[in-house]
Design a protein around this motif. Structure first.
Motif, short mmCIF file in Angstrom:
data_model
loop_
_atom_site.label_atom_id
_atom_site.label_comp_id
_atom_site.label_asym_id
_atom_site.label_seq_id
_atom_site.Cartn_x
_atom_site.Cartn_y
_atom_site.Cartn_z
N ARG A 128 4.76 0.93 12.25
CA ARG A 128 5.16 0.57 13.61
C ARG A 128 4.49 1.48 14.64
NH1 ARG A 128 11.09 1.96 12.39
NH2 ARG A 128 9.85 3.65 11.50
N THR A 129 4.44 2.77 14.35
CA THR A 129 3.91 3.74 15.30
C THR A 129 2.49 4.18 14.97
OG1 THR A 129 4.78 5.61 14.02
CG2 THR A 129 6.24 4.63 15.69
N ASN A 130 2.02 3.83 13.75
CA ASN A 130 0.70 4.23 13.24
C ASN A 130 0.56 5.73 13.02
OD1 ASN A 130 -0.47 1.62 13.04
ND2 ASN A 130 -0.80 1.62 15.25
N VAL A 131 1.68 6.44 12.97
CA VAL A 131 1.62 7.86 12.62
C VAL A 131 1.26 7.99 11.15
CG1 VAL A 131 2.97 9.98 12.33
CG2 VAL A 131 3.29 8.57 14.36
N GLU A 132 0.29 8.86 10.85
CA GLU A 132 -0.17 9.08 9.47
C GLU A 132 -0.14 10.56 9.16
OE1 GLU A 132 -4.05 7.49 8.97
OE2 GLU A 132 -3.43 5.39 9.17
N LEU A 133 0.31 10.90 7.95
CA LEU A 133 0.31 12.27 7.47
C LEU A 133 -0.20 12.28 6.04
CD1 LEU A 133 3.73 13.66 8.79
CD2 LEU A 133 1.46 14.13 9.71
N SER A 134 -1.07 13.22 5.74
CA SER A 134 -1.64 13.29 4.39
C SER A 134 -0.83 14.19 3.46
CB SER A 134 -3.08 13.80 4.45
OG SER A 134 -3.13 15.08 5.06
N ASP A 135 0.06 15.01 4.01
CA ASP A 135 0.87 15.90 3.18
C ASP A 135 2.11 15.15 2.70
OD1 ASP A 135 2.15 17.96 1.90
OD2 ASP A 135 1.99 19.39 3.55
N VAL A 136 1.92 14.31 1.69
CA VAL A 136 3.00 13.47 1.18
C VAL A 136 4.14 14.31 0.62
CG1 VAL A 136 3.60 11.61 -0.42
CG2 VAL A 136 1.35 11.66 0.64
#
Length: 292
Positions: A264-272
């Motif tokens: 919805r916001t397109n926020v992405e984080l690689s530190d799962v």
């Protein structure tokens, strides 16, 4: 804040190349920025129930062990988020899987603005990973539904006729004290016209669990009535998650790459790993702004 900013601008004009004075200006600007962010969120969190405590219910989707394991991972994620943000988390109900994970669980988040911060977490959460339960080490996609509703202290005009309520008692699921496991202290109440239900097994006494379950049931029914969520009744039952698979709000990808993305916001984080350990602030901050 506007006056303070004007003072800092004037001070900056007079500071010249004085390093101590300029460092002081930067420090005060950082403090002012934090204050602004807090005030901004007070505007965003101005909904009718945003200040209330919240109930978080997690339902495992289809997929057996993988889905039930994913639901348990989400339960831990929200418990860690609440702990890190100084909320009190109470596990009211949990239904363990046959072998691993959970089928369903309900957490109560106690603290100011708990519902305001968490309401955007409602929806389907999707996990992509190499299944630990696959002998061939195949990639597997799992789904779980998260439902967040506010705790409502007083609900006007929400009297539920006794004939519309079915009460079932059962033994608490999974680990617990001897008293809990030997007696049918856990209670599930079901609103028969809609099929909506709520359960509680956190208390030692059956009567107390029934009161807590009725409180959650009234909140669910009230929210359905207020928001006219007729299309979402099947979601609230927790019995038909398949209809929601196409509308996941967030994907957690562990293979072939590492990424958590909010659709919805397109926020992405690689530190799962950090996200699954409760680091949800970036997602939740953007959710709040979006929902406003």
């Amino acid at each position: 804040m506007k006056t303070e900013l004007q003072e800092l601008e004037e001070l900056a004009d007079l500071s010249g190349h004085d390093p101590e004075l300029r460092n002081e200006i930067v420090e005060r600007l950082n403090i002012l920025s934090e204050k602004y962010t807090k005030e901004e969120f007070r505007i965003f969190l101005s909904g009718e129930y945003d200040k209330n405590d919240a109930y978080i219910t997690i339902y495992a989707g289809a997929g057996g062990l993988d889905a039930q394991d994913w639901a348990q991972m989400l339960l831990r994620m929200y418990q860690r988020y609440l702990e890190k943000n100084d909320y009190k988390a109470i596990l009211h109900d949990i239904s363990h899987g046959e072998d691993k994970g959970i089928k369903e669980a309900t957490l109560e988040a106690k603290g100011r603005y708990a519902y305001g911060f968490l309401k955007g977490e409602s929806g389907v959460h999707r996990l992509v990973r190499i299944s630990p339960y696959s002998a061939q080490k195949l990639r597997h996609t799992s789904f779980a539904l998260v439902e967040v509703i506010p705790k409502l202290e007083k609900i006007e005009e929400m009297e539920i006729p006794d004939e519309d309520i079915r009460v079932d008692t059962f033994r608490s699921s999974g680990p617990g004290g001897q008293y809990v496991n030997k007696r049918e202290s856990a209670v599930r109440v079901t609103h028969t016209p809609t099929g909506i239900s709520a359960s509680s097994q956190s208390e030692r006494l059956q009567g107390t669990n029934k009161e807590k379950a009725m409180e959650m049931l009234r909140a669910k029914l009230y929210m359905v009535k207020q928001k006219e969520r007729k299309k979402e009744l099947k979601e609230l039952k927790g019995g038909n998650i398949a209809n929601e698979w196409g509308s996941q709000i967030r994907s957690y990808v562990l293979h072939p790459y590492q990424m958590v993305k909010d659709h919805r916001t397109n926020v992405e984080l690689s530190d799962v790993e950090a996200v699954l350990d409760g680091d949800l602030d970036k997602f939740i901050d953007e959710e709040i702004k979006m929902l406003k």
